[in-house]
Scaffold this active site. Structure first.
Site, PDB file in Angstrom:
ATOM      1  N   SER A  31       0.808  -1.224   0.000  1.00 29.95           N
ATOM      2  CA  SER A  31       0.000   0.000   0.000  1.00 29.95           C
ATOM      3  C   SER A  31       0.834   1.264   0.000  1.00 29.95           C
ATOM      4  CB  SER A  31      -0.954  -0.051   1.176  1.00 29.95           C
ATOM      5  OG  SER A  31      -1.708  -1.218   1.059  1.00 29.95           O
ATOM      6  N   ARG A  56       7.347   6.118  -4.490  1.00 30.64           N
ATOM      7  CA  ARG A  56       7.880   6.748  -3.285  1.00 30.64           C
ATOM      8  C   ARG A  56       7.304   6.028  -2.072  1.00 30.64           C
ATOM      9  NH1 ARG A  56       4.187  10.153  -5.454  1.00 30.64           N
ATOM     10  NH2 ARG A  56       2.207  10.166  -4.345  1.00 30.64           N
ATOM     11  N   ASP A 110      -4.118  -1.640  -1.268  1.00 28.82           N
ATOM     12  CA  ASP A 110      -5.165  -2.010  -0.302  1.00 28.82           C
ATOM     13  C   ASP A 110      -6.543  -1.482  -0.706  1.00 28.82           C
ATOM     14  OD1 ASP A 110      -4.358   0.587   0.233  1.00 28.82           O
ATOM     15  OD2 ASP A 110      -4.116   0.323   2.392  1.00 28.82           O
TER      16      ASP A 110
HETATM   17  C1  BGC Z   1      -0.509   5.019   0.203  1.00 26.05           C
HETATM   18  C2  BGC Z   1      -1.594   4.291  -0.565  1.00 26.05           C
HETATM   19  C3  BGC Z   1      -2.459   3.478   0.372  1.00 26.05           C
HETATM   20  C4  BGC Z   1      -2.979   4.347   1.512  1.00 26.05           C
HETATM   21  C5  BGC Z   1      -3.835   3.580   2.497  1.00 26.05           C
HETATM   22  C6  BGC Z   1      -1.103   5.784   1.362  1.00 26.05           C
HETATM   23  O1  BGC Z   1      -0.082   6.336   2.133  1.00 26.05           O
HETATM   24  O2  BGC Z   1       0.183   5.918  -0.637  1.00 26.05           O
HETATM   25  O3  BGC Z   1      -1.025   3.460  -1.555  1.00 26.05           O
HETATM   26  O4  BGC Z   1      -3.523   2.934  -0.352  1.00 26.05           O
HETATM   27  O5  BGC Z   1      -1.876   4.914   2.197  1.00 26.05           O
HETATM   28  O6  BGC Z   1      -3.140   2.547   3.114  1.00 26.05           O
END
Ligand code: BGC
Length: 546
Positions: free
Chosen positions: A156, A171, A209
């Site tokens: 995620s 990133r 996620d």
């Molecule tokens: C991430 C996402 C993720 C979200 C929730 C963010 O910091 O960049 O990819 O879906 O957090 O977990």
């Protein structure tokens, strides 16, 4: 200026009017559309390669792992084909030193080890028979495709996805920082470590996620209403929704099923308005950003998600504590303190150190409606070492915390509302209901977070009270478990017959072209057939290479 007046001034800085709300929705739609046209915009709008959502009839056993916050979870999921599933899992906290490790291998080797421990504990027979087959080296027995677990990897963080099981890390977010991993294919990083341990596992799908949440919601509410959006409001925030492929005009590299005309888009809305065209920015938002590991990015997330809300409150409260007139958590302020007259803040209090105020405390504050605010006062003592706070202190704390979270909920409605408007479903008489699956600690545990979102949705032009009534926001559990398993299943269906043997042949050719001692050391690529015997491959090579 007394404490009450000072508190009102702080609270007012977090006001987020209906007018601002609508300005944000317009800007969100603009940035969302820009992201569908080209790469490198603040809202990344990442194609997920998932072109269909489940209907509840899917069956099979799949593995799923989840890396995305403070814990790493490994699970196996049995999809029963009737909208139900069974799930077993192990969860471990990710050691802090691995979140900022020197090399990606340090972290990914730890993850692969957890998969091995899970298989030994929950799938011992399968694990041992795979190990046995490996040691006897009989072909084709040792390499039967169906004996390999397909794994959905919920990762995620923002990734530039290049295929259903391929994606380069753009990133890190949420406090992770391993520069060595940026730009690398995270599925390969995991597969390499799995292969080093010789596990019968193929990383079949890379899953955000939010995409998993959308899948989980669609599987479990199958037959009723197809979900439009999966969203997370937890440690981080993000959303994934179904978009028409015709509207995604930037190139989508690699192969995908074009027959449905749709694809799930991972918006990465945490980085909405990094330019701060519209987002509110108090001095505390600015300090938080400046002192974070990623200044200038994830600006929307830093105002909305659980990881940051506690810190915004802490910074605001801290300033109030320094102000002699506001006199927060000091004896001078206690016009009425029924507990004691020795209010003081321990030098070790979390209020005095960065990230020291857990967002969970804000939920406790919101839930306490007792006349004496005794629960908050107890919580301030127990978790923040603020001793004998007065009722006035607790009222000030509750008001500031409530204002920060209310702004977050109204900002959350910006993203949800914009995606609902973008879908055009509000005006479609065929669509009785627009279903949205949400997950994460804020929506699950913060009292009335969803109600505050609904209240804001009603104030959005183009939605209004009747549109808001058509929107159903429901909790979708286990996106990173059942959702990831469903995507591993979709990925398996996308594998062409013979893909597995083709991979194996490619590996053998590669090994044959290498000097003897190096060849035996190479992990297999693209599939997870366990550690491979070079001598054995030589004798098998003629038939395999045919
Ligand atoms: C991430 C996402 C993720 C979200 C929730 C963010 O910091 O960049 O990819 O879906 O957090 O977990």
């Amino acid at each position: 200026m007394g404490l009450a007046e000072h508190t009102s001034r702080v609270v007012a800085q977090f006001d987020f009017s209906d007018e601002e709300l609508n300005r944000h929705v317009d800007e969100f739609l603009k940035q969302a559309n820009a992201g569908l046209k080209q790469d490198g915009t603040s809202l990344s709008q990442i194609p997920s390669y998932v072109t269909a959502v489940p209907n509840g009839t899917e069956k099979g056993i799949y593995l799923a792992v989840d890396l995305g916050g403070t814990n790493f979870r490994v699970c196996s999921v049995s999809l029963n084909g009737d909208s139900t599933f069974n799930l077993v899992y192990n969860k471990v906290a990710i050691p802090k030193n691995l979140m900022v490790a020197k090399t990606a291998r340090d972290l990914f080797a730890f993850l692969a080890k957890q998969i091995e421990l899970f298989l030994r504990e929950h799938h011992r027979d399968h694990f041992e028979s795979a190990a046995h087959r490996r040691s006897t080296m009989s072909f084709p027995e040792g390499y039967r495709d169906e004996q390999i677990f397909r794994l959905g990897f919920t990762f995620s963080f923002p990734v530039q996805q290049l295929g259903i099981n391929k994606g380069k890390l753009i990133r890190w977010t949420k406090g992770f920082d391993i520069p060595d991993a940026v730009g690398k294919d995270v599925c390969k990083l995991l597969q390499d470590e799995i292969d080093r341990l010789g596990l019968p596992v193929k990383v079949a799908a890379l899953v955000n996620d939010t995409v998993g949440t959308l899948m989980a919601r669609s599987y479990t509410s199958a037959g009723k209403h197809r979900s439009l959006l999966g969203a997370i409001f937890g440690t981080g925030t993000n959303g994934a929704y179904i978009e028409k492929t015709a509207s995604i005009t930037k190139p989508i590299p690699g192969e995908y099923d074009k027959s449905t005309g749709e694809m799930v888009i991972n918006t990465e809305w945490g980085s909405f308005d990094n330019e701060l065209n519209v987002l509110p920015s108090t001095v505390w938002d600015q300090t938080l950003d400046r002192e974070s590991v990623n200044p200038g990015i994830q600006m929307y997330e830093k105002r909305v998600s659980g990881m940051f809300l506690g810190e915004i409150v802490r910074l605001a409260i801290n300033d109030m504590m320094k102000d002699d007139e506001a006199s927060l958590f000091r004896d001078t302020n206690s016009s009425y303190n029924d507990w004691s007259t020795t209010t003081n803040v321990s030098p070790q209090s979390g209020l005095l150190s960065q990230w020291g105020l857990d967002t969970a405390v804000l939920s406790v504050a919101a839930a306490d409606n007792t006349p004496e605010l005794s629960t908050i006062r107890q919580e301030l003592e127990n978790t923040l070492q603020v001793y004998t706070p007065s009722l006035e202190d607790a009222q000030a704390f509750k008001a500031v915390a409530g204002a920060v979270v209310r702004r977050a909920a109204r900002l959350a409605a910006v993203a949800i509302g914009a995606i609902v408007l973008q879908s055009g479903k509000l005006d479609d008489p065929e669509e009785e209901l627009i279903d949205i699956g949400v997950d994460g600690s804020l929506v699950e545990h913060y009292p009335f977070f969803r109600d505050m979102i609904y209240e804001a949705l009603r104030a959005i032009e183009g939605i209004g009270p009747s549109g808001a009534d058509k929107i159903r926001i429901g909790i979708a559990k286990d996106g990173s478990g059942v959702g990831a398993a469903l995507i591993a299943l979709i990925a398996q269906k996308m594998e062409k017959p013979g893909d597995f043997l083709a991979d194996l042949r490619r590996d053998i050719r590669r090994r044959l072209s290498l000097p003897f001692e190096n060849a035996g050391m190479l992990p297999l690529q693209n599939h997870s057939t366990p550690a491979f015997c070079f001598l054995c491959s030589v004798s098998l090579a003629p038939s395999l290479l045919a």
